[in-house]
Scaffold this motif. Sequence first.
Motif, PDB file in Angstrom:
ATOM      1  N   ASN A 163       0.834  -1.207   0.000  1.00  0.00           N
ATOM      2  CA  ASN A 163       0.000   0.000   0.000  1.00  0.00           C
ATOM      3  C   ASN A 163       0.870   1.260   0.000  1.00  0.00           C
ATOM      4  OD1 ASN A 163      -2.594   1.408   0.345  1.00  0.00           O
ATOM      5  ND2 ASN A 163      -1.795   1.927   2.366  1.00  0.00           N
ATOM      6  N   ARG A 164       0.408   2.290  -0.707  1.00  0.00           N
ATOM      7  CA  ARG A 164       1.110   3.572  -0.772  1.00  0.00           C
ATOM      8  C   ARG A 164       0.147   4.726  -0.556  1.00  0.00           C
ATOM      9  NH1 ARG A 164       6.256   3.886  -2.827  1.00  0.00           N
ATOM     10  NH2 ARG A 164       7.134   1.947  -3.619  1.00  0.00           N
ATOM     11  N   ARG A 165       0.718   5.879  -0.303  1.00  0.00           N
ATOM     12  CA  ARG A 165      -0.064   7.090  -0.230  1.00  0.00           C
ATOM     13  C   ARG A 165      -0.181   7.717  -1.623  1.00  0.00           C
ATOM     14  NH1 ARG A 165       2.206  10.822   4.474  1.00  0.00           N
ATOM     15  NH2 ARG A 165       0.139  11.764   4.293  1.00  0.00           N
ATOM     16  N   VAL A 166      -1.291   8.431  -1.833  1.00  0.00           N
ATOM     17  CA  VAL A 166      -1.515   9.110  -3.107  1.00  0.00           C
ATOM     18  C   VAL A 166      -2.032  10.522  -2.838  1.00  0.00           C
ATOM     19  CG1 VAL A 166      -1.956   7.049  -4.487  1.00  0.00           C
ATOM     20  CG2 VAL A 166      -3.837   8.117  -3.241  1.00  0.00           C
ATOM     21  N   LEU A 167      -1.730  11.414  -3.742  1.00  0.00           N
ATOM     22  CA  LEU A 167      -2.276  12.770  -3.696  1.00  0.00           C
ATOM     23  C   LEU A 167      -3.653  12.757  -4.343  1.00  0.00           C
ATOM     24  CD1 LEU A 167       0.924  14.670  -4.863  1.00  0.00           C
ATOM     25  CD2 LEU A 167      -0.125  14.908  -2.601  1.00  0.00           C
ATOM     26  N   VAL A 168      -4.660  13.295  -3.642  1.00  0.00           N
ATOM     27  CA  VAL A 168      -6.012  13.299  -4.176  1.00  0.00           C
ATOM     28  C   VAL A 168      -6.675  14.646  -3.912  1.00  0.00           C
ATOM     29  CG1 VAL A 168      -6.422  10.805  -4.038  1.00  0.00           C
ATOM     30  CG2 VAL A 168      -6.872  12.250  -2.043  1.00  0.00           C
ATOM     31  N   ALA A 169      -7.621  14.975  -4.755  1.00  0.00           N
ATOM     32  CA  ALA A 169      -8.431  16.182  -4.586  1.00  0.00           C
ATOM     33  C   ALA A 169      -9.741  15.982  -5.322  1.00  0.00           C
ATOM     34  CB  ALA A 169      -7.698  17.419  -5.123  1.00  0.00           C
ATOM     35  N   ALA A 170     -10.758  16.757  -4.934  1.00  0.00           N
ATOM     36  CA  ALA A 170     -12.041  16.683  -5.617  1.00  0.00           C
ATOM     37  C   ALA A 170     -11.916  17.295  -7.019  1.00  0.00           C
ATOM     38  CB  ALA A 170     -13.094  17.430  -4.810  1.00  0.00           C
ATOM     39  N   PRO A 171     -12.613  16.732  -8.006  1.00  0.00           N
ATOM     40  CA  PRO A 171     -12.574  17.325  -9.354  1.00  0.00           C
ATOM     41  C   PRO A 171     -12.936  18.809  -9.348  1.00  0.00           C
ATOM     42  CG  PRO A 171     -13.603  15.165  -9.417  1.00  0.00           C
ATOM     43  CD  PRO A 171     -13.400  15.484  -7.968  1.00  0.00           C
ATOM     44  N   GLY A 172     -13.877  19.206  -8.482  1.00  0.00           N
ATOM     45  CA  GLY A 172     -14.268  20.604  -8.413  1.00  0.00           C
ATOM     46  C   GLY A 172     -13.141  21.508  -7.965  1.00  0.00           C
ATOM     47  N   TYR A 173     -12.354  21.043  -6.991  1.00  0.00           N
ATOM     48  CA  TYR A 173     -11.206  21.846  -6.538  1.00  0.00           C
ATOM     49  C   TYR A 173     -10.202  22.012  -7.672  1.00  0.00           C
ATOM     50  CZ  TYR A 173      -6.861  23.165  -4.275  1.00  0.00           C
ATOM     51  OH  TYR A 173      -5.687  23.807  -3.952  1.00  0.00           O
ATOM     52  N   LEU A 174      -9.930  20.945  -8.396  1.00  0.00           N
ATOM     53  CA  LEU A 174      -8.941  21.001  -9.472  1.00  0.00           C
ATOM     54  C   LEU A 174      -9.416  21.893 -10.616  1.00  0.00           C
ATOM     55  CD1 LEU A 174      -7.877  17.239  -9.490  1.00  0.00           C
ATOM     56  CD2 LEU A 174      -6.692  19.164  -8.417  1.00  0.00           C
ATOM     57  N   GLU A 175     -10.720  21.888 -10.879  1.00  0.00           N
ATOM     58  CA  GLU A 175     -11.244  22.768 -11.923  1.00  0.00           C
ATOM     59  C   GLU A 175     -11.090  24.236 -11.527  1.00  0.00           C
ATOM     60  OE1 GLU A 175     -15.243  21.636 -12.588  1.00  0.00           O
ATOM     61  OE2 GLU A 175     -14.752  19.641 -13.382  1.00  0.00           O
ATOM     62  N   ARG A 231     -12.815  13.720   4.222  1.00  0.00           N
ATOM     63  CA  ARG A 231     -14.098  14.393   3.961  1.00  0.00           C
ATOM     64  C   ARG A 231     -13.878  15.813   3.446  1.00  0.00           C
ATOM     65  NH1 ARG A 231     -18.642  11.809   6.633  1.00  0.00           N
ATOM     66  NH2 ARG A 231     -17.933   9.853   7.589  1.00  0.00           N
ATOM     67  N   TRP A 232     -12.890  16.499   3.982  1.00  0.00           N
ATOM     68  CA  TRP A 232     -12.554  17.828   3.472  1.00  0.00           C
ATOM     69  C   TRP A 232     -12.151  17.750   1.997  1.00  0.00           C
ATOM     70  CZ3 TRP A 232      -9.316  19.444   8.312  1.00  0.00           C
ATOM     71  CH2 TRP A 232     -10.138  20.164   9.203  1.00  0.00           C
ATOM     72  N   ALA A 233     -11.352  16.727   1.677  1.00  0.00           N
ATOM     73  CA  ALA A 233     -10.919  16.573   0.283  1.00  0.00           C
ATOM     74  C   ALA A 233     -12.120  16.372  -0.633  1.00  0.00           C
ATOM     75  CB  ALA A 233      -9.939  15.407   0.166  1.00  0.00           C
ATOM     76  N   ILE A 234     -13.063  15.512  -0.232  1.00  0.00           N
ATOM     77  CA  ILE A 234     -14.253  15.253  -1.042  1.00  0.00           C
ATOM     78  C   ILE A 234     -15.086  16.528  -1.192  1.00  0.00           C
ATOM     79  CG2 ILE A 234     -16.454  14.003  -1.081  1.00  0.00           C
ATOM     80  CD1 ILE A 234     -14.985  11.653   0.253  1.00  0.00           C
ATOM     81  N   ALA A 235     -15.083  17.362  -0.134  1.00  0.00           N
ATOM     82  CA  ALA A 235     -15.851  18.608  -0.168  1.00  0.00           C
ATOM     83  C   ALA A 235     -15.184  19.692  -1.015  1.00  0.00           C
ATOM     84  CB  ALA A 235     -16.068  19.114   1.252  1.00  0.00           C
ATOM     85  N   GLY A 236     -13.989  19.416  -1.544  1.00  0.00           N
ATOM     86  CA  GLY A 236     -13.327  20.362  -2.422  1.00  0.00           C
ATOM     87  C   GLY A 236     -12.504  21.414  -1.702  1.00  0.00           C
ATOM     88  N   GLU A 237     -12.062  21.095  -0.477  1.00  0.00           N
ATOM     89  CA  GLU A 237     -11.311  22.075   0.312  1.00  0.00           C
ATOM     90  C   GLU A 237      -9.817  22.083   0.034  1.00  0.00           C
ATOM     91  OE1 GLU A 237     -12.602  24.369   2.172  1.00  0.00           O
ATOM     92  OE2 GLU A 237     -14.651  23.675   1.810  1.00  0.00           O
ATOM     93  N   GLY A 238      -9.308  21.105  -0.711  1.00  0.00           N
ATOM     94  CA  GLY A 238      -7.882  21.111  -1.008  1.00  0.00           C
ATOM     95  C   GLY A 238      -7.368  19.745  -1.404  1.00  0.00           C
ATOM     96  N   ILE A 239      -6.039  19.627  -1.378  1.00  0.00           N
ATOM     97  CA  ILE A 239      -5.355  18.388  -1.764  1.00  0.00           C
ATOM     98  C   ILE A 239      -4.951  17.627  -0.509  1.00  0.00           C
ATOM     99  CG2 ILE A 239      -3.337  17.420  -2.938  1.00  0.00           C
ATOM    100  CD1 ILE A 239      -3.346  19.861  -4.757  1.00  0.00           C
ATOM    101  N   ALA A 240      -5.211  16.338  -0.500  1.00  0.00           N
ATOM    102  CA  ALA A 240      -4.836  15.478   0.624  1.00  0.00           C
ATOM    103  C   ALA A 240      -3.821  14.447   0.157  1.00  0.00           C
ATOM    104  CB  ALA A 240      -6.067  14.788   1.209  1.00  0.00           C
ATOM    105  N   VAL A 258      -6.933  11.455  -8.641  1.00  0.00           N
ATOM    106  CA  VAL A 258      -5.530  11.348  -8.257  1.00  0.00           C
ATOM    107  C   VAL A 258      -4.743  12.482  -8.893  1.00  0.00           C
ATOM    108  CG1 VAL A 258      -3.455   9.930  -8.369  1.00  0.00           C
ATOM    109  CG2 VAL A 258      -5.665   8.865  -7.934  1.00  0.00           C
ATOM    110  N   VAL A 259      -3.964  13.154  -8.086  1.00  0.00           N
ATOM    111  CA  VAL A 259      -3.108  14.241  -8.544  1.00  0.00           C
ATOM    112  C   VAL A 259      -1.702  13.680  -8.761  1.00  0.00           C
ATOM    113  CG1 VAL A 259      -2.144  16.501  -7.954  1.00  0.00           C
ATOM    114  CG2 VAL A 259      -4.490  15.922  -7.280  1.00  0.00           C
ATOM    115  N   LEU A 260      -1.072  14.052  -9.860  1.00  0.00           N
ATOM    116  CA  LEU A 260       0.264  13.540 -10.202  1.00  0.00           C
ATOM    117  C   LEU A 260       0.302  12.010 -10.162  1.00  0.00           C
ATOM    118  CD1 LEU A 260       2.542  16.055  -8.232  1.00  0.00           C
ATOM    119  CD2 LEU A 260       1.947  16.093 -10.656  1.00  0.00           C
TER     120      LEU A 260
END
Length: 308
Positions: A163-175, A231-240, A258-260
């Motif tokens: 298992n690894r960590r990944v950078l994630v964000a909501a599509p809305g935040y990235l847009e 939950r913050w990430a799903i709500a579009g508050e930033g990158i986790a 997934v970011v990067l």
Amino acid sequence: MAIRFEDLSLFVRTAACGSFTKAAREANLLPGQVSAAIMRLERDLDVRLFARSTRSLRLTDEGERYLPYAREVIDLLHSGRDELHRGTDTLAGTLQITAPSDFGRNVLLPWLTAFRRRHPKLELRVQFSDQVTDVFRDPVDIALRYGTVQDASFVALPVAPDNRRVLVAAPGYLEQCGTPQTLDELPRHSCLLWHMGGRLYDKWGFPLDKGRRTVQVKGPLASDDADVVRRWAIAGEGIAYKSWLDVSADVQAGRLAVVLPGQPGETAPLQLICPHRRQFSPAVRQLHALLAERCGEIATLPPLGTRG
């Protein structure tokens, strides 16, 4: 070549203890007997498994590579023994489990519920928290933990070693804020942070082809509960920066992106911890086999392990 199961078991125990003496004490043997078993295994494999000195004992590169296979063989033998007795032995009693908050609530909980339904005489007591439980002092039979277990006094079984960590964000935040194309762009984004025991984890590490890169990040939101960060990430508050086990369902459902994806994240192996080997009851062994199977299925989903 016929490798003895006892030698394999003592190899795994010695690797965990980091000492012939400690391993012998746990196995109720003499240090010389443990040393002889390791030498016999090395002779059978025609490799050196441990580098020995008067002050230290450590695994060689060959020993590091062989260790997960040795553990898997032992686990399979235990699973085979349980399979032979399945239908004649009923799981009963109380099993007390602690697990990380996000993984526990959103991934583990339905697995535990289904496991208990199959074994109606078994009682489960669960605690989901990111606080590190003292398995020796607290009323806990097993603890699921992320990271590599260094304490030789614990007995650890791998659940999701890849298992690894990944950078994630909501599509809305990235847009709205743009999608980072390199690690250098992360500090310019709102990053969702985790803190524990007064320490803010605002330095994110990433493996590179040569060495490791640490990125200093910042953001207005931080929590000591990893589920809140997700939950913050799903709500579009930033990158986790999260464990793939925690966010894979959200990525598959499109709630997170997934970011990067070409940049591997740092390893976050999931381990099952027991304070003593005698607590490896049939219930614990069957639960471990179930979790390893389910987590293995998640680990095979993209983008884990991809490099772009």
